[in-house]
Design a protein around this motif. Structure first.
Motif, PDB file in Angstrom:
ATOM      1  N   LEU A  15      11.052   4.265  -6.138  1.00  0.00           N
ATOM      2  CA  LEU A  15       9.562   3.794  -6.321  1.00  0.00           C
ATOM      3  C   LEU A  15       8.611   4.914  -5.579  1.00  0.00           C
ATOM      4  N   GLN A  16       7.581   5.098  -6.151  1.00  0.00           N
ATOM      5  CA  GLN A  16       6.643   5.959  -5.821  1.00  0.00           C
ATOM      6  C   GLN A  16       5.073   5.541  -5.858  1.00  0.00           C
ATOM      7  N   GLU A  17       4.180   5.431  -4.787  1.00  0.00           N
ATOM      8  CA  GLU A  17       2.876   5.164  -4.673  1.00  0.00           C
ATOM      9  C   GLU A  17       2.727   3.542  -5.210  1.00  0.00           C
ATOM     10  N   ASN A  74       0.869  -1.183  -0.143  1.00  0.00           N
ATOM     11  CA  ASN A  74       0.235   0.066   0.086  1.00  0.00           C
ATOM     12  C   ASN A  74       0.713   1.224   0.032  1.00  0.00           C
ATOM     13  N   GLU A  75       0.759   2.071  -1.148  1.00  0.00           N
ATOM     14  CA  GLU A  75       1.358   3.506  -1.030  1.00  0.00           C
ATOM     15  C   GLU A  75       2.891   3.267  -0.983  1.00  0.00           C
ATOM     16  N   CYS A  95      10.628   4.301   2.628  1.00  0.00           N
ATOM     17  CA  CYS A  95      10.459   5.759   3.133  1.00  0.00           C
ATOM     18  C   CYS A  95       8.868   6.025   3.546  1.00  0.00           C
ATOM     19  N   ALA A  96       7.997   5.236   2.857  1.00  0.00           N
ATOM     20  CA  ALA A  96       6.591   5.636   3.030  1.00  0.00           C
ATOM     21  C   ALA A  96       5.948   4.531   2.565  1.00  0.00           C
ATOM     22  N   GLY A  97       4.731   4.284   3.115  1.00  0.00           N
ATOM     23  CA  GLY A  97       3.669   2.974   2.844  1.00  0.00           C
ATOM     24  C   GLY A  97       3.889   2.016   3.633  1.00  0.00           C
TER      25      GLY A  97
END
Length: 250
Positions: free
Chosen positions: A18-20, A6-7, A55-57
């Motif tokens: 990588l993004q989203e 997820n994200e 870094c996110a998700g």
């Protein structure tokens, strides 16, 4: 659902990779991750396995967030086969037994030995069990690392370009084995691949990456000439030969 991403995002100090990223996979399914060199395929697998920290998700395995699991627990659930393997001097049997490391306390139990033998049998490696890894061909070595991953009794296999250095016969054999194991063991597999024809022939689902983002995701319907041309910057036709889909550059 075995795996849900997820994200997801990942950035190296010099650039974003990588993004989203969003996708999921159910048991018994083989998902091929496709894209040009540098698209983020290997990085994605490493983020799923927590070799790299996103870094996110978030990544969930069987509804548990990977980031909250110990490395031992992750190793029990995910069998990871990296793109490059270190050359070590050990027998095939010992190499596969290493897959039981997350479970072994003091010494290998009878169950560990039985599971190791089962993994060797599954990959048809019993006759090689006492041979050393450096005595094997590339295809045989690749079967060994897959057997080691299966000895972990994972819910999910992550394989990074498992056919990249193999000849045609061994490419087909390795991918057939992956497909058979995923179906028979009812586990999931996420496999980064360069060979579109192997992917389109054997995978159930496809994730097309472009510039670190999901360009298209889904079943065979996303493997269109238009999508392939957009991702790979080459014109192709998708034909059927004896019922087998084939990607042909034009």
């Amino acid at each position: 659902m075995i795996l849900s991403v997820n994200e997801l995002a990942f950035t190296y100090p010099s650039h974003s990779v990588l993004q989203e990223i969003n996708f999921s996979i159910c048991k018994g399914k083989f998902l091929a991750v496709l894209g040009v060199n540098g698209a983020g395929k290997s990085t994605l697998l490493k983020c799923i396995n927590r070799v790299l920290k996103p870094c996110a998700g978030a990544v969930f395995i069987q509804n548990d967030e990977i980031g909250k699991l110990s490395q031992r627990e992750i190793a029990k659930r995910i069998g990871y086969v990296a793109q490059r393997q270190e050359s070590v001097c050990m027998t095939v049997y010992d190499a596969v037994l290493l897959g039981r490391k997350p479970y072994i306390q003091w010494e290998a139990s009878k169950k560990d030995l039985e599971i190791t033998h089962k993994a060797l049998k599954m990959l048809e490696l019993e006759e090689y069990s006492l041979r050393y890894l450096n005595e094997l061909s590339g295809g045989e070595q690749q079967k060994v690392v897959i057997a080691r991953a299966l000895a972990q009794e994972p819910n999910l296999l992550l394989l990074d370009e498992p056919t990249s250095s193999l000849d045609l016969k061994n490419q087909l054999e390795v991918v057939r084995i992956i497909k058979r194991v995923v179906r028979n063991q009812q586990i999931g597999a996420v496999v980064s691949m360069h060979d579109l024809n192997l992917a389109i022939r054997f995978a159930d689902k496809f994730l097309l990456l472009k510039n670190g983002e999901v360009f298209a995701a889904g079943g065979l319907e996303v493997m269109t000439p238009e999508n392939i041309e957009s991702v790979y910057s080459i014109s192709v036709k998708v034909k059927e030969i004896d019922g087998i889909p084939v990607v042909v550059p034009v």
